[in-house]
Each structure stands twice: as structure tokens, then as C-alpha cells.
Design an enzyme around this catalytic site. Structure first.
Site, mmCIF file in Angstrom:
data_model
loop_
_atom_site.group_PDB
_atom_site.id
_atom_site.type_symbol
_atom_site.label_atom_id
_atom_site.label_comp_id
_atom_site.label_asym_id
_atom_site.label_seq_id
_atom_site.Cartn_x
_atom_site.Cartn_y
_atom_site.Cartn_z
ATOM 1 N N ARG A 135 -1.235 60.408 11.233
ATOM 2 C CA ARG A 135 -2.368 61.093 10.594
ATOM 3 C C ARG A 135 -3.567 60.162 10.448
ATOM 4 N NH1 ARG A 135 -1.310 62.981 5.084
ATOM 5 N NH2 ARG A 135 -3.552 63.088 5.347
ATOM 6 N N ARG A 137 -5.262 67.156 3.413
ATOM 7 C CA ARG A 137 -5.988 67.249 2.154
ATOM 8 C C ARG A 137 -7.459 67.622 2.381
ATOM 9 N NH1 ARG A 137 -4.124 68.406 -2.425
ATOM 10 N NH2 ARG A 137 -5.679 68.111 -4.027
ATOM 11 N N ARG A 187 -2.342 66.602 -7.683
ATOM 12 C CA ARG A 187 -3.663 66.425 -7.070
ATOM 13 C C ARG A 187 -4.533 67.636 -7.423
ATOM 14 N NH1 ARG A 187 -3.135 63.595 -1.152
ATOM 15 N NH2 ARG A 187 -5.285 63.088 -1.631
ATOM 16 N N PRO A 188 -5.021 67.687 -8.672
ATOM 17 C CA PRO A 188 -5.807 68.847 -9.100
ATOM 18 C C PRO A 188 -7.182 68.884 -8.423
ATOM 19 C CG PRO A 188 -5.826 67.165 -10.817
ATOM 20 C CD PRO A 188 -4.957 66.632 -9.706
ATOM 21 N N ILE A 189 -7.830 70.080 -8.466
ATOM 22 C CA ILE A 189 -9.197 70.160 -7.925
ATOM 23 C C ILE A 189 -10.173 70.660 -9.003
ATOM 24 C CG2 ILE A 189 -8.458 70.435 -5.514
ATOM 25 C CD1 ILE A 189 -9.327 73.435 -5.821
ATOM 26 N N ASP A 190 -9.808 70.412 -10.261
ATOM 27 C CA ASP A 190 -10.660 70.901 -11.358
ATOM 28 C C ASP A 190 -12.089 70.337 -11.299
ATOM 29 O OD1 ASP A 190 -9.021 68.508 -12.033
ATOM 30 O OD2 ASP A 190 -10.302 68.465 -13.798
ATOM 31 N N GLN A 191 -12.247 69.097 -10.841
ATOM 32 C CA GLN A 191 -13.593 68.512 -10.800
ATOM 33 C C GLN A 191 -14.434 69.126 -9.676
ATOM 34 O OE1 GLN A 191 -14.655 66.413 -13.340
ATOM 35 N NE2 GLN A 191 -12.657 67.070 -14.076
ATOM 36 N N ASP A 195 -5.217 52.857 -1.446
ATOM 37 C CA ASP A 195 -4.685 53.087 -0.099
ATOM 38 C C ASP A 195 -4.192 51.805 0.569
ATOM 39 O OD1 ASP A 195 -5.259 55.732 -0.504
ATOM 40 O OD2 ASP A 195 -7.116 55.730 0.652
ATOM 41 N N CYS A 219 -0.935 63.979 1.607
ATOM 42 C CA CYS A 219 0.158 63.118 1.147
ATOM 43 C C CYS A 219 0.572 63.498 -0.272
ATOM 44 C CB CYS A 219 -0.277 61.660 1.152
ATOM 45 S SG CYS A 219 -0.511 60.987 2.793
ATOM 46 N N LYS A 273 -10.993 57.162 8.933
ATOM 47 C CA LYS A 273 -10.396 58.487 8.706
ATOM 48 C C LYS A 273 -11.100 59.240 7.583
ATOM 49 C CE LYS A 273 -6.616 59.163 5.995
ATOM 50 N NZ LYS A 273 -6.549 60.296 5.070
ATOM 51 N N ASN A 274 -11.241 58.592 6.432
ATOM 52 C CA ASN A 274 -11.738 59.345 5.279
ATOM 53 C C ASN A 274 -13.240 59.637 5.356
ATOM 54 O OD1 ASN A 274 -9.181 59.610 4.333
ATOM 55 N ND2 ASN A 274 -9.307 57.933 2.851
HETATM 56 N N1 EPU Z 1 -8.582 64.108 -9.700
HETATM 57 C C1 EPU Z 1 -8.631 65.012 -10.736
HETATM 58 N N2 EPU Z 1 -9.320 66.176 -10.544
HETATM 59 C C2 EPU Z 1 -9.962 66.468 -9.382
HETATM 60 C C3 EPU Z 1 -9.910 65.525 -8.328
HETATM 61 C C4 EPU Z 1 -9.204 64.352 -8.513
HETATM 62 O O1 EPU Z 1 -8.055 64.796 -11.804
HETATM 63 O O2 EPU Z 1 -10.570 67.540 -9.279
HETATM 64 C C5 EPU Z 1 -7.835 62.843 -9.891
HETATM 65 C C6 EPU Z 1 -6.664 62.694 -8.922
HETATM 66 O O3 EPU Z 1 -5.520 63.336 -9.396
HETATM 67 C C7 EPU Z 1 -6.523 61.196 -8.830
HETATM 68 C C8 EPU Z 1 -7.965 60.697 -8.982
HETATM 69 O O4 EPU Z 1 -8.700 61.763 -9.561
HETATM 70 O O5 EPU Z 1 -5.775 60.729 -9.904
HETATM 71 C C9 EPU Z 1 -8.648 60.295 -7.691
HETATM 72 O O6 EPU Z 1 -8.566 61.372 -6.752
HETATM 73 P P1 EPU Z 1 -9.657 61.567 -5.603
HETATM 74 O O7 EPU Z 1 -10.222 62.933 -5.746
HETATM 75 O O8 EPU Z 1 -10.588 60.424 -5.596
HETATM 76 O O9 EPU Z 1 -8.751 61.516 -4.307
HETATM 77 P P2 EPU Z 1 -8.855 62.415 -3.015
HETATM 78 O O10 EPU Z 1 -10.284 62.721 -2.725
HETATM 79 O O11 EPU Z 1 -7.889 63.521 -3.082
HETATM 80 C C10 EPU Z 1 -9.228 60.421 -1.373
HETATM 81 C C11 EPU Z 1 -8.566 59.912 -0.142
HETATM 82 C C12 EPU Z 1 -7.224 59.301 -0.497
HETATM 83 C C13 EPU Z 1 -7.433 58.176 -1.506
HETATM 84 C C14 EPU Z 1 -8.217 58.690 -2.717
HETATM 85 C C15 EPU Z 1 -8.596 57.591 -3.688
HETATM 86 C C16 EPU Z 1 -9.417 61.400 1.541
HETATM 87 C C17 EPU Z 1 -9.177 62.519 2.490
HETATM 88 N N3 EPU Z 1 -8.400 61.012 0.792
HETATM 89 O O12 EPU Z 1 -8.358 61.400 -1.921
HETATM 90 O O13 EPU Z 1 -6.738 58.739 0.710
HETATM 91 O O14 EPU Z 1 -6.202 57.677 -1.944
HETATM 92 O O15 EPU Z 1 -9.437 59.331 -2.280
HETATM 93 O O16 EPU Z 1 -9.359 56.620 -3.053
HETATM 94 O O17 EPU Z 1 -10.504 60.861 1.488
HETATM 95 C C18 EPU Z 1 -5.144 58.008 2.246
HETATM 96 O O18 EPU Z 1 -6.069 57.842 3.061
HETATM 97 O O19 EPU Z 1 -3.981 57.569 2.434
HETATM 98 C C19 EPU Z 1 -5.408 58.745 1.009
HETATM 99 C C20 EPU Z 1 -4.454 59.272 0.271
#
Ligand code: EPU
Length: 430
Positions: A398, A93, A122-126, A306, A117, A22-23
């Protein structure tokens, strides 16, 4: 409304085939926007997150052909729109990967803040930091639309303050056609990052270092169509591994990359479960109650967040007490309230849980709070005494391809029921 009904207590035995990840696929579908030409993608899982990504791509103007149940041909040549509205982006997401890919191709993207989920903030600052570093201007508009545009994207060094899968992928997508060299430092190392890099390279990109914490992307003028097969889903495989152990079963999990499963295998072995690796399959078996163990979730190659809810179900019926620390998400223990209804003894304190193993779980009506919480409920239902009903299973759909059929083929008594209204009168079963 649909529900999953499980009559628990059956040992899982036999073989199960794992679907595409999926991811990985939710990053690779938007990546096709960067190519001139047709991309043929195989091993696509039949999950609703893929349906959502296809819907968005279609609305942007792409031509998409379903060649067979797991192969798509995507031609994004005639895409003109660079806008993804709320009704689409809220579906999942990964809709935010359209920011990186539209920016990479058109130097412009306007995408509503994504759904997904509920796992805490779930910020997107990075992501924003990365886009700005390579020369884009990012504006948060009214209605939570993120507008990103650039005169020209220019490669540079991007250092992430946290390890983020999403930000790593988005900056990779945005920078493959930028001028010069982009270096992502403190990059995520998950298998789906490597899969995306391999896909981009098949389209003619120059991405090196994926799978390490420094990824180097030398921009190229143009990308072309390609043929590609998605890697197997690490978390789907892990879910079947844990289900095999929890039901004291004996299951051969096929079409996997055992290396991606090492952290899960290691914890199962620590719990006294037998795990045997082959080239592209893994056998998990036991006839004993598992031992307790400690878990701390970490970015790859650590134990995946996960898999935390599913593994916690195993620990809920283990011999002894276990501690689970969640270090990725702020709020990934909502499923514990559901497990309490089934007799689990778990206390949550902030980002940790303390599990006192019980002999058995008992069936109860429960719900899937999110995707992996839903998978945990299925495993709990498989081991519980009696009939478990799981609601809100759209979360499970999903990310799990054919979950009912796959568990049924392993001997589980599990079915999908459609109910017409709140009174939950059963209309059809199958
Ligand atoms: N974070 C920040 N700022 C950002 C982005 C992330 O502070 O700009 C923080 C998040 O709040 C979190 C950490 O960094 O604490 C990790 O977040 P990440 O960005 O790695 O997560 P994601 O990309 O939103 C993906 C998977 C998730 C999985 C996480 C961690 C996808 C579509 N989703 O999420 O998968 O839990 O990586 O491995 O790839 C799932 O499949 O059930 C799922 C939730």
C-alpha cells in the site's frame, strides 16, 4: 498469496532513491476534482493506495492517462457522480478525501466510511465539525454512508479539538472554492499538508499558512489544471535510514528533503548513528550496535507515529533499555507480538512500550499487521539470523514503492514469493 522472504544478516550499502509521498499523493489525486482542466502530476509512487485512488476517480467519471511510470494526467471535467460506494472506500483511509473534494466542487458528496490500517479508533468528528462550520449538513445514512451537502459553502473560522491530518486536508479541499475566508486553527503541519496547499495554489487557489497551525483559505471562483511534482516520502526515507542503521550499513538516501527528516535524524544521532545531510540526500552509516533512546510520537514536527514500529526494531537490538510512547494512535503496538517471535524483549503497557535491547533477532515466520508494522518486519528480517518469511504483505505494498528491488539494490537478500494456497507451496520467486 504473496510473501516476502529475507535471508538476514547482510549489511546494507549503496544508494537508494525515494519515491513520491504516499500521504501527499492520496490527497492530491482527489484534489484534481476541484479543477477545470488537466492536471499533470509527476513523481507518483507505484503503490496500491495510488491504484485505489485512481480506481475511485475513474469510477466517478474522470479521465486518467498514465504518461510514464511516475506521471499521470487527470481530467475530472466530466465527473458527474458524487457517490463513493463501500467497495471502493474500504480500500484505504484516504477515500474520505473524496468527501472534501466532491463537496468543494458539487456542494454534495455521499461517501462510505473509509478503510485503512487498524490503529485503534479512527473517528471523523473533526472532519464533520469542519464541514458543518462552512455551511454543510452532514448525515450518517444507513450502511455507514456519510452524506454531506450544502446550498453554498461559506468561509468561516474552524478550530480543531485535536490535530488531525485528515480533517485539515478535508476542510482545505472543501473550502478552496467556498465564498470568503476560511481559517483553520490548530491545523496539522505535516509536509503533505504543505504539499497539498502548494498543489491547490498551482491550480489557482489562495491558501496561506500551510505548515503552521493556522491555515487561511480565501475562496476562489474557479480552479484550473496545472503541472505538479509530489514531494519525496518522508516515511519511506525514514524507513531506509533506520534499515541502514539497523544493519550497520552505509546508505545514501537520495531525493529527500532533509528538513522533513530532522526528528528521525536526531533520534538516530542520539543512538550513536552517523547522519550527514546534503541538499537533497542524506547519508546514514554506522558499524556499531546502536545505543538506547526514548521516543514519543507527536504530530509534525515531532517524531512521526508512522516511524514508530520501524524505529522500535532498531531499539530492540540496541544497547540498553528504551521507552516508546505512542501519543497519536491507541493501538499501534500490534507488531510487538510478531517481534516477540523473533526474540525481541518488549513489554507493552497501554500506549507505551518498554524495550530491553537484545544482541540479535532470530528469523521467524511473521506477518505485516499494517503498513508500518510490515516495514518494521522487513527491517527485523534484514537483521535477523536466518530466513524470515513475512505474510500479508499487501499492507506493505500500500505504501512502499518497489521495496524488494530497492532493498536488493542495497545488498539485501530479499525476494517476493507467490504461494498458491494455505499449504504455501512456492510457485514462483522474483
Ligand atoms: N482524530 C479524531 N477525530 C477526527 C480525526 C482524527 O479524534 O475527526 C484523532 C485520531 O483518532 C488520532 C489523531 O486524531 O488519534 C490523529 O489522526 P489524523 O486524523 O491526524 O490521522 P489520519 O489523517 O487518519 C494520517 C495518515 C496516517 C498517520 C496519521 C498521523 C494519511 C492517509 N494517513 O492519518 O498514516 O499515521 O495521519 O500522522 O495521511 C500511514 O501512512 O501508515 C498512516 C497510518
Amino acid at each position: 498469496m504473496e510473501k516476502i522472504i529475507i535471508n538476514g544478516g547482510r549489511r546494507l550499502t549503496g544508494e537508494v532513491e525515494i519515491s513520491g509521498a504516499k500521504n501527499a499523493v492520496v490527497a492530491i489525486i482527489p484534489a484534481t476534482i476541484l479543477a477545470r482542466g488537466v492536471c499533470r502530476i509527476e513523481n507518483i509512487p507505484n503503490i496500491s493506495d495510488v491504484d485505489a485512488m485512481i480506481k475511485i476517480l475513474h469510477r466517478l467519471g474522470a479521465e486518467i492517462k498514465m504518461i510514464n511510470k511516475s506521471t499521470l494526467e487527470i481530467d475530472t471535467t466530466h465527473i458527474r457522480s458524487t457517490v463513493v460506494e463501500h467497495d471502493m472506500s474500504k480500500l484505504l483511509r484516504a477515500s474520505y478525501y473524496f468527501i472534501g473534494s466532491l463537496l468543494g466542487r458539487f456542494n454534495r458528496a455521499t461517501v462510505a466510511m473509509p478503510g485503512g490500517c487498524c490503529l485503534g479508533v479512527r473517528p471523523i468528528d473533526q472532519h464533520i465539525k469542519g464541514f458543518e462550520a462552512i455551511g454543510a449538513t452532514v448525515t450518517m445514512e444507513e450502511n455507514a454512508m456519510v452524506d454531506v451537502r450544502a446550498e453554498r459553502l461559506l468561509g468561516t473560522s474552524v478550530y480543531f479539538d485535536v490535530v488531525s491530518v485528515g480533517a485539515t486536508i478535508n476542510v482545505m479541499l472543501a473550502s478552496v472554492r467556498a465564498k470568503g475566508l476560511t481559517v483553520i486553527e490548530n491545523a496539522a503541519k505535516e509536509p503533505h499538508i504543505v504539499d497539498l496547499a502548494n498543489f491547490l495554489n498551482s491550480m489557482g487557489a489562495d491558501v496561506r499558512g500551510a505548515g503552521t497551525d493556522v491555515i487561511k483559505i480565501r475562496g476562489v471562483e474557479e480552479l484550473h489544471g496545472c503541472e505538479y511534482a509530489i514531494i519525496p516520502d518522508q516515511i519511506e526515507a525514514g524507513t531506509y535510514m533506520v534499515a541502514a542503521a539497523a544493519t550497520k550499513g552505509d546508505v545514501l538516501i537520495k531525493n529527500v528533503i532533509p528538513k522533513h527528516l530532522e526528528s528521525i535524524s536526531a533520534k538516530l544521532v542520539e543512538c550513536g548513528v552517523n547522519v550527514e545531510e546534503f541538499d537533497d540526500s542524506i547519508r546514514v552509516w554506522t558499524d556499531e550496535r546502536p545505543n538506547h533512546c526514548g521516543i514519543k510520537t507527536m504530530p509534525h514536527p515531532g517524531f512521526p507515529t508512522d516511524m514508530q514500529p520501524q524505529f522500535s526494531v532498531l531499539l530492540a537490538v540496541a544497547r540498553g533499555n528504551s521507552m516508546v510512547s505512542e501519543s497519536v494512535w491507541d493501538n499501534r503496538f500490534r507488531y510487538v507480538a510478531q517481534l516477540h517471535r523473533m526474540g525481541a524483549k518488549i513489554t507493552v503497557d497501554g500506549k507505551s512500550s518498554f524495550i530491553e535491547g537484545v544482541e540479535e533477532l532470530r528469523a521467524a515466520p511473521v506477518k505485516a499487521d499494517d503498513l508500518r508494522a510490515g516495514a518494521a518486519m522487513v527491517i527485523a528480517g534484514l537483521i535477523a539470523r536466518g530466513t524470515t518469511e513475512i505474510e500479508e504483505i499487501h499492507h506493505i505494498q500500500r505504501g512502499y514503492d518497489n521495496i524488494i528491488e530497492k532493498f536488493r539494490s542495497l545488498g539485501a537478500d530479499i525476494e517476493l514469493c507467490t504461494v498458491p494456497d494455505e499449504k504455501n507451496t512456492v510457485l514462483s520467486v522474483g
